[in-house]
Design a protein around this motif. Sequence first.
Motif, PDB file in Angstrom:
ATOM      1  N   ASP A  23      -5.932  -4.869  -8.503  1.00 51.20           N
ATOM      2  CA  ASP A  23      -4.593  -4.328  -8.707  1.00 51.20           C
ATOM      3  C   ASP A  23      -4.608  -2.801  -8.572  1.00 51.20           C
ATOM      4  O   ASP A  23      -3.751  -2.214  -7.904  1.00 51.20           O
ATOM      5  CB  ASP A  23      -4.069  -4.740 -10.086  1.00 51.20           C
ATOM      6  N   ALA A  26      -4.980  -1.821  -4.913  1.00 50.02           N
ATOM      7  CA  ALA A  26      -3.709  -1.918  -4.193  1.00 50.02           C
ATOM      8  C   ALA A  26      -2.839  -0.695  -4.469  1.00 50.02           C
ATOM      9  O   ALA A  26      -2.232  -0.119  -3.549  1.00 50.02           O
ATOM     10  CB  ALA A  26      -2.978  -3.200  -4.595  1.00 50.02           C
ATOM     11  N   ASN A  27      -2.777  -0.271  -5.712  1.00 50.17           N
ATOM     12  CA  ASN A  27      -1.980   0.901  -6.067  1.00 50.17           C
ATOM     13  C   ASN A  27      -2.527   2.168  -5.422  1.00 50.17           C
ATOM     14  O   ASN A  27      -1.770   3.012  -4.959  1.00 50.17           O
ATOM     15  CB  ASN A  27      -1.898   1.038  -7.591  1.00 50.17           C
ATOM     16  N   TYR A  28      -3.852   2.291  -5.386  1.00 53.19           N
ATOM     17  CA  TYR A  28      -4.457   3.459  -4.734  1.00 53.19           C
ATOM     18  C   TYR A  28      -4.186   3.481  -3.241  1.00 53.19           C
ATOM     19  O   TYR A  28      -3.998   4.547  -2.654  1.00 53.19           O
ATOM     20  CB  TYR A  28      -5.966   3.524  -4.987  1.00 53.19           C
ATOM     21  N   GLN A  29      -4.182   2.333  -2.606  1.00 57.60           N
ATOM     22  CA  GLN A  29      -3.916   2.294  -1.170  1.00 57.60           C
ATOM     23  C   GLN A  29      -2.492   2.776  -0.866  1.00 57.60           C
ATOM     24  O   GLN A  29      -2.286   3.538   0.081  1.00 57.60           O
ATOM     25  CB  GLN A  29      -4.131   0.881  -0.611  1.00 57.60           C
ATOM     26  N   ILE A  30      -1.535   2.355  -1.662  1.00 55.77           N
ATOM     27  CA  ILE A  30      -0.152   2.802  -1.447  1.00 55.77           C
ATOM     28  C   ILE A  30      -0.034   4.285  -1.801  1.00 55.77           C
ATOM     29  O   ILE A  30       0.617   5.056  -1.084  1.00 55.77           O
ATOM     30  CB  ILE A  30       0.849   1.935  -2.239  1.00 55.77           C
ATOM     31  N   TYR A  86      -1.586  -5.367  -0.613  1.00 56.57           N
ATOM     32  CA  TYR A  86      -1.381  -4.100  -1.315  1.00 56.57           C
ATOM     33  C   TYR A  86       0.088  -3.902  -1.668  1.00 56.57           C
ATOM     34  O   TYR A  86       0.425  -3.546  -2.801  1.00 56.57           O
ATOM     35  CB  TYR A  86      -1.848  -2.908  -0.470  1.00 56.57           C
ATOM     36  N   SER A  90       1.148  -3.875  -5.611  1.00 58.06           N
ATOM     37  CA  SER A  90       1.238  -2.515  -6.130  1.00 58.06           C
ATOM     38  C   SER A  90       2.521  -2.241  -6.914  1.00 58.06           C
ATOM     39  O   SER A  90       3.619  -2.559  -6.467  1.00 58.06           O
ATOM     40  CB  SER A  90       1.145  -1.520  -4.966  1.00 58.06           C
ATOM     41  N   ASN A 111       3.443   8.515  -9.558  1.00 62.45           N
ATOM     42  CA  ASN A 111       2.347   7.652  -9.119  1.00 62.45           C
ATOM     43  C   ASN A 111       1.115   7.837 -10.006  1.00 62.45           C
ATOM     44  O   ASN A 111       0.444   6.855 -10.352  1.00 62.45           O
ATOM     45  CB  ASN A 111       1.993   7.921  -7.665  1.00 62.45           C
TER      46      ASN A 111
END
Length: 159
Positions: A23, A26-30, A86, A90, A111
């Motif tokens: 999880d 996914a947040n880091y990718q966005i 992601y 996210s 963020n």
Amino acid sequence: METTTAIGLKSNDTDHLATQLNDLLANYQIFYMNVRGFHWNIRGEKFFELHAKFEELYTNALEKVDEIAERILTLSHTPVHSFTDYIKMSAIKEATQISDGLKAVEIILNNFKVLIVKEREILKIASESDDEGTSSLMSDYIREQEKLVWMYSSYLSRK
């Protein structure tokens, strides 16, 4: 009888940690893509200053993406690796068509809040699971990001 992983952690604990780390991944990718977009599209009086700062942020985020994915692998799980996943997973949403520096910094601060909350939860779970590796990683991220929140908040306060 409870099973353990190759690094001696309980399998049930690593299952839960890997889910939480995926999880976070996914947040880091966005977050990474958002900041990359800010870097490319920033306009205005503070272009040079923010362009450089955003590059620092996305470079740092990219390192964290790799570290998180590798930690998931260390816990004997598979990191998610599709943008479909992601976006679906996210809490951080895509920020598009942002060229205003102040708006970009506001989004970055929001963020960071999401990331820090998730990292604190993972830190708690990792501590309860005696997972020093994940605990250390999250502790480092939190310390670093709390300072960045202070700095970017100070930037917004400047008139």
